[in-house]
Design a protein around this motif. Structure first.
Motif, short mmCIF file in Angstrom:
data_model
loop_
_atom_site.label_atom_id
_atom_site.label_comp_id
_atom_site.label_asym_id
_atom_site.label_seq_id
_atom_site.Cartn_x
_atom_site.Cartn_y
_atom_site.Cartn_z
N ILE A 1 -2.02 8.00 -1.27
CA ILE A 1 -3.15 7.25 -0.82
C ILE A 1 -2.69 6.35 0.39
CG2 ILE A 1 -5.51 6.24 -0.85
CD1 ILE A 1 -5.59 7.62 -3.50
N ALA A 2 -3.02 6.36 1.66
CA ALA A 2 -2.82 5.04 2.67
C ALA A 2 -4.15 4.74 2.90
CB ALA A 2 -2.08 5.75 3.57
N LEU A 3 -4.38 3.30 2.89
CA LEU A 3 -5.40 2.82 3.65
C LEU A 3 -5.07 2.13 4.81
CD1 LEU A 3 -7.92 0.30 1.64
CD2 LEU A 3 -7.21 -0.38 4.12
N VAL A 4 -5.73 2.32 5.67
CA VAL A 4 -5.42 1.60 6.95
C VAL A 4 -6.81 1.02 7.73
CG1 VAL A 4 -4.91 2.02 9.69
CG2 VAL A 4 -3.95 3.87 7.68
N THR A 5 -6.70 -0.27 7.94
CA THR A 5 -7.50 -1.08 8.72
C THR A 5 -7.53 -0.99 10.13
OG1 THR A 5 -6.60 -3.21 8.74
CG2 THR A 5 -7.58 -2.53 6.62
N GLY A 6 -8.73 -1.19 10.96
CA GLY A 6 -9.04 -1.07 12.20
C GLY A 6 -8.49 0.15 12.84
N GLY B 1 -6.49 2.85 18.94
CA GLY B 1 -5.05 2.36 19.21
C GLY B 1 -4.14 2.74 17.84
N ILE B 2 -3.47 1.46 17.47
CA ILE B 2 -2.25 1.74 16.45
C ILE B 2 -3.02 2.05 15.10
CG2 ILE B 2 -0.67 0.34 14.98
CD1 ILE B 2 -0.29 -1.40 17.69
N GLY B 3 -4.17 1.75 14.65
CA GLY B 3 -4.66 2.07 13.31
C GLY B 3 -4.96 3.42 13.57
N ALA C 1 -3.59 5.71 15.28
CA ALA C 1 -2.21 6.63 15.26
C ALA C 1 -1.54 6.63 14.01
CB ALA C 1 -1.44 6.08 16.43
N CYS C 2 -1.66 5.53 13.32
CA CYS C 2 -0.88 5.48 11.79
C CYS C 2 -1.88 6.20 11.08
CB CYS C 2 -1.09 4.01 11.41
SG CYS C 2 0.11 2.78 12.17
N ALA C 3 -3.03 6.41 10.93
CA ALA C 3 -3.91 7.19 10.19
C ALA C 3 -3.50 8.73 10.26
CB ALA C 3 -5.42 6.87 10.43
N ILE C 4 -3.36 9.10 11.42
CA ILE C 4 -3.13 10.36 11.79
C ILE C 4 -1.54 10.78 11.31
CG2 ILE C 4 -2.63 12.21 13.63
CD1 ILE C 4 -5.12 10.63 14.89
N PRO D 1 -14.14 4.96 -5.25
CA PRO D 1 -14.31 5.93 -6.48
C PRO D 1 -12.89 6.14 -7.20
CG PRO D 1 -15.33 6.68 -4.29
CD PRO D 1 -14.54 5.53 -3.81
N GLU D 2 -12.98 6.54 -8.33
CA GLU D 2 -11.85 6.35 -9.43
C GLU D 2 -10.68 7.31 -8.69
OE1 GLU D 2 -10.34 4.81 -12.42
OE2 GLU D 2 -12.24 4.54 -11.94
N ASN D 3 -10.84 8.11 -7.86
CA ASN D 3 -9.68 9.03 -7.55
C ASN D 3 -9.17 8.30 -6.27
OD1 ASN D 3 -12.24 9.81 -6.11
ND2 ASN D 3 -11.19 11.60 -5.29
N TRP D 4 -9.80 7.28 -5.65
CA TRP D 4 -9.36 6.56 -4.46
C TRP D 4 -8.74 5.15 -4.91
CZ3 TRP D 4 -8.60 8.77 0.08
CH2 TRP D 4 -9.07 9.99 0.44
N LYS D 5 -8.59 4.86 -5.96
CA LYS D 5 -8.26 3.49 -6.59
C LYS D 5 -6.78 3.17 -6.41
CE LYS D 5 -12.00 2.30 -9.61
NZ LYS D 5 -12.71 1.35 -8.84
N GLU D 6 -5.89 4.18 -6.56
CA GLU D 6 -4.67 3.85 -6.55
C GLU D 6 -3.91 4.29 -5.12
OE1 GLU D 6 -2.30 6.19 -9.49
OE2 GLU D 6 -3.62 5.30 -11.21
N ILE D 7 -4.14 3.12 -4.33
CA ILE D 7 -3.40 2.63 -3.04
C ILE D 7 -2.03 2.71 -3.01
CG2 ILE D 7 -3.79 1.62 -0.81
CD1 ILE D 7 -6.80 1.26 -1.50
N ASP D 8 -1.31 3.53 -2.44
CA ASP D 8 0.15 3.62 -2.09
C ASP D 8 0.68 2.66 -1.18
OD1 ASP D 8 0.96 5.40 -4.50
OD2 ASP D 8 -0.56 6.44 -3.30
N VAL D 9 -0.15 2.86 0.01
CA VAL D 9 0.36 2.26 1.16
C VAL D 9 -0.79 1.50 2.04
CG1 VAL D 9 1.26 2.63 3.63
CG2 VAL D 9 2.22 3.97 1.65
N LEU D 10 -0.72 0.23 2.11
CA LEU D 10 -1.70 -0.57 2.85
C LEU D 10 -1.17 -0.68 4.17
CD1 LEU D 10 -4.25 -2.23 3.33
CD2 LEU D 10 -3.08 -4.00 1.97
N ILE D 11 -1.93 -0.63 5.32
CA ILE D 11 -1.51 -0.88 6.59
C ILE D 11 -2.61 -1.78 7.06
CG2 ILE D 11 -1.00 -0.14 9.09
CD1 ILE D 11 0.70 1.33 6.90
N ASN D 12 -2.21 -3.22 7.30
CA ASN D 12 -3.22 -4.39 7.63
C ASN D 12 -3.03 -4.15 9.10
OD1 ASN D 12 -4.56 -5.66 5.46
ND2 ASN D 12 -2.60 -6.43 4.76
N ASN D 13 -3.80 -3.41 9.91
CA ASN D 13 -3.80 -3.34 11.34
C ASN D 13 -4.89 -4.03 12.19
OD1 ASN D 13 -3.12 -1.99 14.04
ND2 ASN D 13 -5.39 -1.03 13.37
#
Length: 251
Positions: free
Chosen positions: A5-10, A14-16, A18-21, A74-86
């Motif tokens: 799981i990756a969480l991308v803010t913004g 733009g950059i956010g 592109a990172c999500a995709i 939700p429980e199945n989304w809690k274990e975030i592997d990558v955080l992109i603070n964008n």
């Protein structure tokens, strides 16, 4: 084996975006945050059908909402592997003596405090699992100071310092921490900085080829695909035409 799981803010542009995709194409399930719900919906239509997608609408500067929403995933989304603070913005380009307090508040609240609020919500889970990657999107403004950049540069210097502090504090947990500091990237950045003045915004990128959002996403892809013993700790990236914050070769 479930997707990471990756969480991308913004992530609405733009950059956010592109990172999500890019991360979705690598097989990550994506949590995308932003203020514009319709854009988050549009983003979902551009992601591979093979991954799961969770759009979250909030402004990173709203502390209680950030902590509430990210604290009740939700429980199945809690274990975030990558955080992109964008998520981040520049507001105005005035000399310090003429600066707007509202602009200053917006930059410090989004660029610094927003990054901290999101990180505060996510990092404890990473430390509990002794695993994770955090990528903070900074700016060359975090490495140099230029005329009329004052508070924006201050906010991005803070991102640089916070990233270094994170890397030290999270070292015992095996968490990778890095920052990417782009130079001129053609996104909505200048349109926001110049408060909707399209002509002035477009002039920033005329006469040379700037970086594109995908160029930054490519660095993110390279970083998250390194083996466990490798972290790309700090990257400054310019378009070829740029030498410093203020020196750009234009046709």
């Amino acid at each position: 084996m479930k997707n990471k799981i990756a969480l991308v803010t913004g992530a609405t542009s733009g950059i956010g975006k592109a990172c999500a995709i890019t991360l979705a194409k690598l097989g990550y399930n994506i949590i995308a945050t932003g203020r514009r719900s319709e854009r988050l919906t549009d983003l979902g239509s551009e992601l591979p059908k093979s991954i799961d997608y969770l759009p979250l609408v909030f402004d990173v500067r709203e502390r209680e909402k950030v902590l509430e929403i990210l604290g009740s995933l939700p429980e199945n989304w809690k274990e975030i592997d990558v955080l992109i603070n964008n998520a981040g913005n520049a507001h105005g380009m005035d000399p310090i003596q003429k600066g707007s307090l509202d602009d200053w508040d917006a930059m410090m609240d989004i660029n610094v405090k927003g990054l901290l609020y999101v990180s505060k919500a996510i990092i404890p889970g990473m430390t509990e699992r002794n695993s994770g990657t955090i990528i903070n999107i900074g700016s060359i403004a975090g490495k140099e100071v230029y005329p009329n950049g004052n508070v924006y540069c201050g906010s991005k210097h803070a991102v640089d310092a916070i990233t270094k502090g994170m890397r030290i504090d999270l070292n015992p947990y095996g968490i990778k921490v890095m920052a990417i500091h782009p130079g001129l990237v053609e996104t909505e950045f200048s349109l926001v900085r110049f408060k909707g003045d399209e002509k002035r915004s477009e002039s920033v990128y005329q006469g040379f080829e700037p970086l594109h959002a995908q160029d930054i996403a490519d660095i993110v892809e390279f970083s998250v695909t390194r083996p466990p013993h490798v972290v790309i700790a700090d990257v400054v990236v310019f378009p070829t035409a740029q030498a410093t914050s203020t020196i750009v070769k234009k046709d």
